[in-house]
Design an enzyme around this catalytic site. Sequence first.
Site, PDB file in Angstrom:
ATOM      1  N   CYS A   2       0.854  -1.194   0.000  1.00 27.83           N
ATOM      2  CA  CYS A   2       0.000   0.000   0.000  1.00 27.83           C
ATOM      3  C   CYS A   2       0.886   1.238   0.000  1.00 27.83           C
ATOM      4  O   CYS A   2       2.086   1.156   0.254  1.00 27.83           O
ATOM      5  CB  CYS A   2      -0.878   0.060   1.238  1.00 27.83           C
ATOM      6  SG  CYS A   2      -2.123  -1.220   1.278  1.00 27.83           S
ATOM      7  N   GLY A  28      -0.584   0.258  -4.953  1.00 31.70           N
ATOM      8  CA  GLY A  28      -1.895  -0.320  -4.698  1.00 31.70           C
ATOM      9  C   GLY A  28      -2.940   0.290  -5.589  1.00 31.70           C
ATOM     10  O   GLY A  28      -3.064   1.514  -5.651  1.00 31.70           O
ATOM     11  N   ASN A 101       0.569   0.765   5.982  1.00 31.47           N
ATOM     12  CA  ASN A 101       1.178  -0.089   4.966  1.00 31.47           C
ATOM     13  C   ASN A 101       1.972  -1.173   5.687  1.00 31.47           C
ATOM     14  O   ASN A 101       2.875  -0.863   6.451  1.00 31.47           O
ATOM     15  CB  ASN A 101       2.125   0.756   4.092  1.00 31.47           C
ATOM     16  CG  ASN A 101       2.974  -0.073   3.133  1.00 31.47           C
ATOM     17  OD1 ASN A 101       4.031   0.359   2.712  1.00 31.47           O
ATOM     18  ND2 ASN A 101       2.520  -1.248   2.771  1.00 31.47           N
ATOM     19  N   GLY A 102       1.615  -2.430   5.457  1.00 31.87           N
ATOM     20  CA  GLY A 102       2.335  -3.518   6.118  1.00 31.87           C
ATOM     21  C   GLY A 102       1.390  -4.633   6.493  1.00 31.87           C
ATOM     22  O   GLY A 102       0.304  -4.765   5.925  1.00 31.87           O
ATOM     23  N   TYR A 256      11.219  -4.822  -6.878  1.00 33.83           N
ATOM     24  CA  TYR A 256      10.005  -4.688  -7.674  1.00 33.83           C
ATOM     25  C   TYR A 256       9.100  -3.528  -7.289  1.00 33.83           C
ATOM     26  O   TYR A 256       8.613  -2.811  -8.152  1.00 33.83           O
ATOM     27  CB  TYR A 256       9.213  -5.997  -7.581  1.00 33.83           C
ATOM     28  CG  TYR A 256       7.862  -5.925  -8.237  1.00 33.83           C
ATOM     29  CD1 TYR A 256       7.743  -5.887  -9.624  1.00 33.83           C
ATOM     30  CD2 TYR A 256       6.698  -5.859  -7.479  1.00 33.83           C
ATOM     31  CE1 TYR A 256       6.497  -5.794 -10.228  1.00 33.83           C
ATOM     32  CE2 TYR A 256       5.452  -5.767  -8.079  1.00 33.83           C
ATOM     33  CZ  TYR A 256       5.358  -5.738  -9.445  1.00 33.83           C
ATOM     34  OH  TYR A 256       4.136  -5.638 -10.048  1.00 33.83           O
ATOM     35  N   THR A 302       9.590  -3.031 -14.883  1.00 27.52           N
ATOM     36  CA  THR A 302      10.572  -2.937 -13.803  1.00 27.52           C
ATOM     37  C   THR A 302      11.958  -3.397 -14.253  1.00 27.52           C
ATOM     38  O   THR A 302      12.971  -2.848 -13.837  1.00 27.52           O
ATOM     39  CB  THR A 302      10.120  -3.782 -12.588  1.00 27.52           C
ATOM     40  OG1 THR A 302       8.734  -3.604 -12.421  1.00 27.52           O
ATOM     41  CG2 THR A 302      10.863  -3.412 -11.336  1.00 27.52           C
ATOM     42  N   ASP A 364      13.589 -10.613 -16.295  1.00 27.55           N
ATOM     43  CA  ASP A 364      12.497 -10.117 -15.446  1.00 27.55           C
ATOM     44  C   ASP A 364      13.062  -9.795 -14.072  1.00 27.55           C
ATOM     45  O   ASP A 364      14.114 -10.310 -13.690  1.00 27.55           O
ATOM     46  CB  ASP A 364      11.372 -11.150 -15.337  1.00 27.55           C
ATOM     47  CG  ASP A 364      10.020 -10.479 -15.057  1.00 27.55           C
ATOM     48  OD1 ASP A 364      10.002  -9.275 -14.752  1.00 27.55           O
ATOM     49  OD2 ASP A 364       8.987 -11.160 -15.153  1.00 27.55           O
ATOM     50  N   ASP A 365      12.325  -8.952 -13.307  1.00 22.88           N
ATOM     51  CA  ASP A 365      12.827  -8.623 -11.972  1.00 22.88           C
ATOM     52  C   ASP A 365      12.703  -9.808 -11.027  1.00 22.88           C
ATOM     53  O   ASP A 365      13.549 -10.032 -10.175  1.00 22.88           O
ATOM     54  CB  ASP A 365      12.083  -7.397 -11.404  1.00 22.88           C
ATOM     55  CG  ASP A 365      10.592  -7.598 -11.404  1.00 22.88           C
ATOM     56  OD1 ASP A 365      10.065  -8.116 -10.419  1.00 22.88           O
ATOM     57  OD2 ASP A 365       9.947  -7.250 -12.418  1.00 22.88           O
TER      58      ASP A 365
HETATM   59  P1  AMP Z   1       4.484 -14.581 -11.914  1.00 25.29           P
HETATM   60  O1  AMP Z   1       5.788 -15.277 -11.828  1.00 25.29           O
HETATM   61  O2  AMP Z   1       3.699 -14.894 -13.124  1.00 25.29           O
HETATM   62  O3  AMP Z   1       3.659 -14.830 -10.680  1.00 25.29           O
HETATM   63  O4  AMP Z   1       4.718 -13.033 -11.953  1.00 25.29           O
HETATM   64  C1  AMP Z   1       5.962 -12.476 -11.800  1.00 25.29           C
HETATM   65  C2  AMP Z   1       5.888 -11.040 -12.225  1.00 25.29           C
HETATM   66  O5  AMP Z   1       5.025 -10.306 -11.363  1.00 25.29           O
HETATM   67  C3  AMP Z   1       7.235 -10.404 -12.148  1.00 25.29           C
HETATM   68  O6  AMP Z   1       7.458  -9.980 -13.450  1.00 25.29           O
HETATM   69  C4  AMP Z   1       7.116  -9.204 -11.256  1.00 25.29           C
HETATM   70  O7  AMP Z   1       7.385  -8.063 -12.029  1.00 25.29           O
HETATM   71  C5  AMP Z   1       5.686  -9.164 -10.832  1.00 25.29           C
HETATM   72  N1  AMP Z   1       5.541  -9.291  -9.382  1.00 25.29           N
HETATM   73  C6  AMP Z   1       6.371  -9.823  -8.491  1.00 25.29           C
HETATM   74  N2  AMP Z   1       5.842  -9.790  -7.253  1.00 25.29           N
HETATM   75  C7  AMP Z   1       4.643  -9.216  -7.365  1.00 25.29           C
HETATM   76  C8  AMP Z   1       3.603  -8.870  -6.453  1.00 25.29           C
HETATM   77  N3  AMP Z   1       3.704  -9.183  -5.167  1.00 25.29           N
HETATM   78  N4  AMP Z   1       2.515  -8.248  -6.925  1.00 25.29           N
HETATM   79  C9  AMP Z   1       2.402  -7.974  -8.224  1.00 25.29           C
HETATM   80  N5  AMP Z   1       3.326  -8.297  -9.145  1.00 25.29           N
HETATM   81  C10 AMP Z   1       4.434  -8.894  -8.726  1.00 25.29           C
END
Ligand code: AMP
Length: 504
Positions: A2, A28, A101-102, A256, A302, A364-365
């Site tokens: 949040c 959020g 937030n938390g 992220y 990201t 990807d991140d």
């Molecule tokens: P997935 O592996 O399909 O569940 O999604 C991974 C992707 O979601 C990564 O590319 C991140 O950029 C993004 N991501 C990672 N953690 C979260 C989160 N808690 N909420 C929303 N997106 C996330």
Amino acid sequence: MCGIVGIVGQSAVNQTIYDALTVLQHRGQDAAGIVTVDQGSFRLRKANGLVKDVFETKHMQRLQGNAGIGHVRYPTAGSSSASEAQPFYVNSPFGISLAHNGNLINTKELLERLALKRRHINTTSDSEILLNLLADELQHVSGLSLTPDEVFSAIRQVHRQVNGAYATVAMIIGQGLVAFRDPYGIRPLVLGKNETEHGTEYMVASETVALDAVGFKVVRDVEPGEAIYVDLEGNLHSRQCSDEPKRIPCIFEFVYFARPDSTIDKASVYSSRINMGTKLAEKIKAEWEDQDIDVVIPIPETSCDIAVEISNHLGLPYRQGFVKNRYIGRTFIMPGQQERKKSVRRKLNAISAEFKGKNVLLVDDSIVRGTTSEQIIEMAREAGAKKVYFASAAPEIRFPNVYGIDMPSSSELIAYGRDVQEIAKMIGADGMIFQNLGDLVEAVKMENPDIQEFETSVFDGHYVTPGVDQTYLDHLTKLRSDDAKANRNNDLGTNLELHNVCHP
Ligand code: AMP
């Protein structure tokens, strides 16, 4: 996750809070709320939806006053009911409104304690618990106005009772703005100010970008365990209120969550991500000596900064091979797996020219469930890629997050119980590489060597606060399964049983 903001200004704060929430929207997208103090009364508007949809002109006109707080919500274990949008409110003592937030861990125990004090919690939100704990501690105050000592000793008592992550803002009618960060500083909170001809205005927010956007200067981070009190005359007071503060910020903010243009605990998020790219490129060089990658392609957005750095270090071209539809929400927030699957394609599309006949390295991140990566690899192959390699700037995520980030239960995490080869096979990659945890920590530490420790539980299962045992994790698993979420959302607002809500 949040986003929160609080301001004591010298003129109307409604537009400033609105603008700050807009730049915190990435934290959020589920609900938004603003409370202002207008001539001794709270004005409140909160509802489900994006900031731009929740606040109409008529609401903004009502949100009068020179002080206020705001919140954007991203629900995790909790329900998405509009009744759980923040800020929350209690009428006694004084009238207090709070946003958080938390995620609190020991909610069961806290609820029992509050019940004994005949305090009723009407939602499944742990922020309502936090508000009532604070209210209860302020109840002991005798006079009609609060002294800074009284505010700080109430927060000290709150710290002593609560386990978990909580960056918090609260507005107390007739008194002022209170902001505090949990004793480990797991979630971020920053203090800023703005000099005007009428005097100094103070603002606290989840990220520095919110201060930048509204023209406030960053003063400093709120320290772990510290509380800030700005009275309605605009005087700033601060004090360490934790018996044992220790800085252990959440590392996933850097991976992220936070915006790259924010700085958390004096570490730039952007530069940390660049360092993650450098570290990952070094690992690729060391482990894939004979790599045959033609092009490095980020999975927007990201990872773009990280991928640029990898391409520089490997001496390979960087291409934005995927185009993102800007007008679709994050895929992760969809309630069921089926919807999540469909939504990746609605969000991203491949440019075949960048894939045809090439060996591509997708960056990807992080990988959570693996749903996104699996579909993206499929899209890359459909677009004509010969080989598809995959790199994650974060290590394998194997454990649930209990501090306010929506991570599914372990069994739904793709890296749970699997090694790198097995993960690669599951998502259909020809090769796969994850950042080492030590390198990730180093990447952020390079930006602020004074941070001795990070909250890294999703990678190593080490939870820094007390109370996270197997019983708690099992309880969380029940709340977080897709089925549980779907059931809760079908039953909006009617379930009064308290779940341990993460609603950052
Ligand atoms: P997935 O592996 O399909 O569940 O999604 C991974 C992707 O979601 C990564 O590319 C991140 O950029 C993004 N991501 C990672 N953690 C979260 C989160 N808690 N909420 C929303 N997106 C996330």
